[in-house]
Structure formats: structure tokens, C-alpha cells
Design a protein around this motif. Structure first.
Motif, mmCIF file in Angstrom:
data_model
loop_
_atom_site.group_PDB
_atom_site.id
_atom_site.type_symbol
_atom_site.label_atom_id
_atom_site.label_comp_id
_atom_site.label_asym_id
_atom_site.label_seq_id
_atom_site.Cartn_x
_atom_site.Cartn_y
_atom_site.Cartn_z
ATOM 1 N N THR A 118 -2.177 -1.044 -3.751
ATOM 2 C CA THR A 118 -3.365 -0.312 -3.324
ATOM 3 C C THR A 118 -2.941 1.054 -2.820
ATOM 4 O OG1 THR A 118 -4.718 -2.240 -2.752
ATOM 5 C CG2 THR A 118 -5.170 -0.216 -1.548
ATOM 6 N N ILE A 119 -3.689 2.082 -3.189
ATOM 7 C CA ILE A 119 -3.462 3.419 -2.640
ATOM 8 C C ILE A 119 -4.587 3.747 -1.672
ATOM 9 C CG2 ILE A 119 -3.266 5.882 -3.143
ATOM 10 C CD1 ILE A 119 -2.043 5.180 -5.814
ATOM 11 N N CYS A 120 -4.223 4.100 -0.458
ATOM 12 C CA CYS A 120 -5.176 4.600 0.533
ATOM 13 C C CYS A 120 -5.111 6.119 0.483
ATOM 14 C CB CYS A 120 -4.822 4.112 1.933
ATOM 15 S SG CYS A 120 -4.990 2.345 2.150
ATOM 16 N N ALA A 121 -6.171 6.737 -0.001
ATOM 17 C CA ALA A 121 -6.188 8.186 -0.209
ATOM 18 C C ALA A 121 -7.009 8.835 0.895
ATOM 19 C CB ALA A 121 -6.758 8.511 -1.577
ATOM 20 N N ILE A 147 0.829 -1.201 0.000
ATOM 21 C CA ILE A 147 0.000 0.000 0.000
ATOM 22 C C ILE A 147 0.865 1.253 0.000
ATOM 23 C CG2 ILE A 147 -1.926 -1.131 1.187
ATOM 24 C CD1 ILE A 147 -1.142 0.437 3.731
ATOM 25 N N ILE A 148 0.324 2.292 -0.614
ATOM 26 C CA ILE A 148 0.842 3.656 -0.487
ATOM 27 C C ILE A 148 -0.239 4.458 0.220
ATOM 28 C CG2 ILE A 148 1.510 5.760 -1.727
ATOM 29 C CD1 ILE A 148 2.496 3.928 -4.015
ATOM 30 N N ILE A 149 0.137 5.195 1.245
ATOM 31 C CA ILE A 149 -0.807 6.044 1.966
ATOM 32 C C ILE A 149 -0.596 7.479 1.497
ATOM 33 C CG2 ILE A 149 -1.571 6.873 4.215
ATOM 34 C CD1 ILE A 149 -0.492 4.266 5.434
ATOM 35 N N ASP A 150 -1.618 8.045 0.871
ATOM 36 C CA ASP A 150 -1.564 9.428 0.399
ATOM 37 C C ASP A 150 -2.414 10.262 1.352
ATOM 38 O OD1 ASP A 150 -0.647 11.182 -1.923
ATOM 39 O OD2 ASP A 150 -2.793 11.640 -1.846
ATOM 40 N N HIS A 188 -13.119 9.852 10.247
ATOM 41 C CA HIS A 188 -13.253 9.600 8.812
ATOM 42 C C HIS A 188 -12.207 8.634 8.253
ATOM 43 C CE1 HIS A 188 -16.072 12.969 8.753
ATOM 44 N NE2 HIS A 188 -15.149 13.745 9.285
ATOM 45 N N ASP A 189 -10.963 9.081 8.210
ATOM 46 C CA ASP A 189 -9.940 8.430 7.385
ATOM 47 C C ASP A 189 -9.579 7.005 7.787
ATOM 48 O OD1 ASP A 189 -9.758 10.639 5.703
ATOM 49 O OD2 ASP A 189 -8.229 11.602 6.943
ATOM 50 N N PRO A 190 -9.606 6.647 9.074
ATOM 51 C CA PRO A 190 -9.230 5.267 9.410
ATOM 52 C C PRO A 190 -10.132 4.208 8.798
ATOM 53 C CG PRO A 190 -9.260 6.641 11.373
ATOM 54 C CD PRO A 190 -9.846 7.453 10.274
ATOM 55 N N MET A 191 -11.315 4.600 8.345
ATOM 56 C CA MET A 191 -12.199 3.602 7.746
ATOM 57 C C MET A 191 -11.625 3.026 6.459
ATOM 58 S SD MET A 191 -16.123 4.641 8.468
ATOM 59 C CE MET A 191 -16.742 4.689 10.153
ATOM 60 N N THR A 192 -10.756 3.760 5.776
ATOM 61 C CA THR A 192 -10.130 3.206 4.577
ATOM 62 C C THR A 192 -9.275 1.988 4.929
ATOM 63 O OG1 THR A 192 -8.223 4.704 4.777
ATOM 64 C CG2 THR A 192 -10.074 5.450 3.433
ATOM 65 N N VAL A 193 -8.453 2.128 5.950
ATOM 66 C CA VAL A 193 -7.580 1.031 6.377
ATOM 67 C C VAL A 193 -8.406 -0.073 7.031
ATOM 68 C CG1 VAL A 193 -5.559 0.415 7.749
ATOM 69 C CG2 VAL A 193 -5.681 2.666 6.663
ATOM 70 N N ALA A 194 -9.422 0.320 7.797
ATOM 71 C CA ALA A 194 -10.287 -0.676 8.438
ATOM 72 C C ALA A 194 -10.989 -1.544 7.393
ATOM 73 C CB ALA A 194 -11.302 0.005 9.335
ATOM 74 N N TRP A 195 -11.415 -0.938 6.277
ATOM 75 C CA TRP A 195 -12.063 -1.728 5.225
ATOM 76 C C TRP A 195 -11.095 -2.759 4.648
ATOM 77 C CZ3 TRP A 195 -11.275 -2.567 -0.010
ATOM 78 C CH2 TRP A 195 -12.302 -3.289 -0.662
ATOM 79 N N GLY A 208 -3.850 -1.373 -8.345
ATOM 80 C CA GLY A 208 -4.834 -2.395 -8.000
ATOM 81 C C GLY A 208 -6.174 -1.807 -7.630
ATOM 82 N N GLN A 209 -6.157 -0.825 -6.724
ATOM 83 C CA GLN A 209 -7.367 -0.139 -6.310
ATOM 84 C C GLN A 209 -6.975 1.108 -5.534
ATOM 85 O OE1 GLN A 209 -9.679 -2.521 -3.530
ATOM 86 N NE2 GLN A 209 -7.853 -3.167 -2.422
ATOM 87 N N ILE A 210 -7.903 2.036 -5.465
ATOM 88 C CA ILE A 210 -7.768 3.201 -4.593
ATOM 89 C C ILE A 210 -8.909 3.140 -3.590
ATOM 90 C CG2 ILE A 210 -7.772 5.714 -4.427
ATOM 91 C CD1 ILE A 210 -6.723 5.824 -7.294
ATOM 92 N N VAL A 211 -8.568 3.110 -2.318
ATOM 93 C CA VAL A 211 -9.555 3.156 -1.238
ATOM 94 C C VAL A 211 -9.482 4.559 -0.663
ATOM 95 C CG1 VAL A 211 -10.361 2.097 0.894
ATOM 96 C CG2 VAL A 211 -9.125 0.709 -0.795
ATOM 97 N N LEU A 212 -10.556 5.326 -0.818
ATOM 98 C CA LEU A 212 -10.476 6.748 -0.475
ATOM 99 C C LEU A 212 -11.587 7.172 0.455
ATOM 100 C CD1 LEU A 212 -12.593 8.856 -2.257
ATOM 101 C CD2 LEU A 212 -11.398 7.633 -4.077
ATOM 102 N N MET A 213 -11.244 8.102 1.332
ATOM 103 C CA MET A 213 -12.249 8.772 2.126
ATOM 104 C C MET A 213 -12.604 10.067 1.414
ATOM 105 S SD MET A 213 -13.053 11.364 4.376
ATOM 106 C CE MET A 213 -14.854 11.379 4.349
ATOM 107 N N GLY A 214 -13.890 10.218 1.090
ATOM 108 C CA GLY A 214 -14.294 11.442 0.422
ATOM 109 C C GLY A 214 -15.733 11.366 -0.035
ATOM 110 N N GLY A 215 -16.323 12.543 -0.178
ATOM 111 C CA GLY A 215 -17.644 12.642 -0.755
ATOM 112 C C GLY A 215 -18.763 12.472 0.255
ATOM 113 N N ALA A 216 -19.964 12.639 -0.244
ATOM 114 C CA ALA A 216 -21.175 12.508 0.559
ATOM 115 C C ALA A 216 -22.347 12.347 -0.372
ATOM 116 C CB ALA A 216 -21.373 13.742 1.450
#
Length: 314
Positions: free
Chosen positions: A123-126, A6-9, A243-250, A148-156
Motif C-alpha cells: 500500500t502507498i500512503c500518498a 506500506i510506503i509513505i510518499d 489532512h494527511d493523518p486521515m490516510t493512516v487512520a483509515w 495493492g492500493q494507494i490511499v491519498l489525501m487530495g482533492g475536493a
């Protein structure tokens, strides 16, 4: 099973700090290739400083840190000190970092690392504005076929925005970057405000961090105590969203979450709805699905995961 590269952005931020800590507490699951830093919650010099402080706190100073974009693609930078404090990590006095910032730009690191790895493995965690990722995609178009995938926190969606009535902060800060990423064809997993607001940092949950017999537990309790005060005042809630830890938790426990694969488009032009994530939940547009959007979480399970993992940190 081999560790997931993973790369954490990121743009730390107290909640970014929790996400970094959660990844650092799961080094048998994740191969953290690097942390790439972007301006967002606070300006770039502070986010770079904060990333190093957090990694050192968590005993992960071997993870390389790269400085990236100091402003959005087109918009002037808007920051969120009113939420995170002047430092971005108000709430606990972390020592000055000693680990270096790596030479070279974050986007160079993203391109070189992903292109050097087998396709679809990184995987990129954004966790912040998507500027670094958008620049990397623009500079190396082949990148979209290799991430592979981007797992991101954002939007509503139905929750509404947290910086305007329509827009969530990370997308609002750089909507052009977000639009590029959402059009890229890369598999996306999106954790919007609709799910992050379902797991507040109540006093009882923060107390579980404070009770941990290590240095990280009390430090994170202080950060969370500070961060929740803004949301409690804004929403009249007990605790604030994490908010953001949910990306890693997923990535660690996807069974904690549920959602739907749908089309998401980004509004870039309207002065009223700039940065809005237009989520076609009911498939009324006919546009092809481009993101798994998560809307529900087992909130107690989420905090059990955090506390269990944070107990492993120094």
C-alpha cells in the motif's frame, strides 16, 4: 496477522508529520518499507530534512528515507510556506537529523520494492503531490498491476479548493501526475477536503497531545498550534483541518469513515480549474468508478485514535 507493507510518499508539512507519527506508533500493524519524499509544501531539501526529523522524533530512524522529485512533471513548483512556515515544520524546534538519506532516487525505490513483493501487497500512503508515484508508473508500467492500493489525501468536491476556488493543494501542484495516477487502474482511496475539514484541531484536542507524558506529545502540540493559525484566519474557524493523518487512520480504523466508490477525473488544462478533482458523486457521466471517496468521519473517534497511538511514542 502479518503487518501491512506500506510506503509513505510525503512532503512534510505539519500534518504529514502527524501521519508519519501515527504510522510509527502502529509498527505492529504496518511494515513501513520506506519514506519517499517529494517537493510540495516546501522545496525538496527541506521536505527530505523534515522527514528525517520526524522519524527521529518518533523513534523510527530505522525507516529508510529516499529523496524524489524536486518539481512537478510540467508545472513550476508552487510551495506553501504561507501555511507551514519557512521550514515546513514551524511550531516546534526539532533537532537536526542524523539519520542518512538513502542512495538512489525515490522512484527507483518504489519500483524495486513493489516489483520485488508479491502482487497487490504493498500500500502507498500518498500525502503530497503525486509526482513520485506518476514517474514510477511511467517508468515501469507493470507497477499498476502490482500496487495493492494507494490511499491519498487530495482533492475536493463540494468543499471547494484550498489553493484556488476549484483545487486542493496536493492535486493542484502536479495535476498531470494526479491524472496519470487516477487513470492507472490502481485501487484508490481518496480523502478530500470534504472529510478533512470535518475534524478540526480545536484547542481542547491539541491540549490532549500536550498533556502526553512523552517528548512527542508536546512537540506535536506545538506543530498543530502553528498549523491551525492559517486556517483559523482563512475560514474563521476554531482550529484547522488535519489532512494527511486521515490516510493512516483509515488504514487503522476504516469504520471511522464513510464514502462512496465513484469516478474521479483530474482537470489539467483549464486556467480556472487546473487541478480540480471532478468527482462524479451521482454517477451522471457513466465513467467507470476508480476511487473510494470518503466524505464523513467520526471526528471524536479520529482524535481518540491519534491520542491513544501517540501515547505509545517516545
Amino acid at each position: 496477522m502479518a503487518a501491512l507493507p506500506i510506503i509513505i510518499d510525503t512532503d512534510p508539512g505539519q500534518d504529514d508529520a502527524v501521519a508519519i507519527g501515527l504510522a510509527a506508533a502502529a509498527r505492529e500493524v504496518f511494515e513501513i518499507l520506506g519514506v519517499t519524499v517529494v517537493a510540495g509544501n516546501v522545496p525538496l531539501p527541506r521536505t527530505v530534512d523534515n522527514a528525517r526529523r520526524v522519524l527521529e522524533l518518533c523513534g523510527a530512524s530505522d525507516v529508510p528515507v529516499y529523496a524524489g522529485a524536486d518539481r512537478p512533471l510540467l508545472e513550476p513548483l508552487e510551495t506553501a510556506e504561507y501555511v507551514h512556515g519557512v521550514s515546513g515544520l514551524d511550531g516546534f524546534d526539532l533537532p537536526e537529523p542524523t539519520m542518512p538519506v538513502q542512495p538512489g532516487h525515490a522512484t527507483d525505490f518504489i519500483i524495486e520494492t513493489v516489483m520485488a513483493r508479491p502482487a497487490k501487497t504493498v500500500t502507498i500512503c500518498a500525502l503530497g503531490p503525486l509526482t513520485n508515484i506518476a514517474i514510477a508508473l511511467a517508468r515501469e508500467p507493470r507497477l499498476a498491476e502490482r500496487i495493492g492500493q494507494i490511499v491519498l489525501m487530495g482533492g475536493a468536491m463540494s468543499e471547494g479548493g484550498n489553493v484556488t476556488p476549484a483545487a486542493e493543494f496536493n492535486i493542484y501542484v502536479d495535476p498531470q501526475a494526479a491524472a496519470l495516477v487516477f487513470r492507472s487502474g490502481i485501487p484508490l482511496v481518496v480523502l478530500p477536503l470534504d472529510v478533512t475539514h470535518k475534524a478540526p484541531t480545536t484547542p481542547a484536542r491539541i491540549a490532549r497531545f500536550r498533556a502526553l507524558p512523552n517528548r512527542c506529545g508536546p512537540a506535536y502540540a506545538g506543530l498543530l498550534d502553528f498549523a491551525k493559525r492559517f486556517d483559523e484566519e482563512k475560514y474563521g474557524s476554531v482550529g484547522g483541518p488535519l489532512h494527511d493523518p486521515m490516510t493512516v487512520a483509515w488504514l487503522l480504523q476504516p469504520e471511522l469513515f464513510s464514502g462512496r466508490t465513484v469516478n474521479v477525473a483530474i482537470e489539467t488544462a483549464s486556467p480556472l480549474t487546473r487541478g480540480m478533482t471532478v468527482i462524479d458523486w451521482w454517477s451522471v457521466t457513466g465513467r467507470p468508478a476508480n476511487a473510494l471517496v470518503l466524505r464523513d468521519v467520526d471526528d471524536d473517534g479520529f482524535y481518540d485514535l491519534l491520542v491513544e497511538r501517540f501515547a505509545r511514542l517516545p
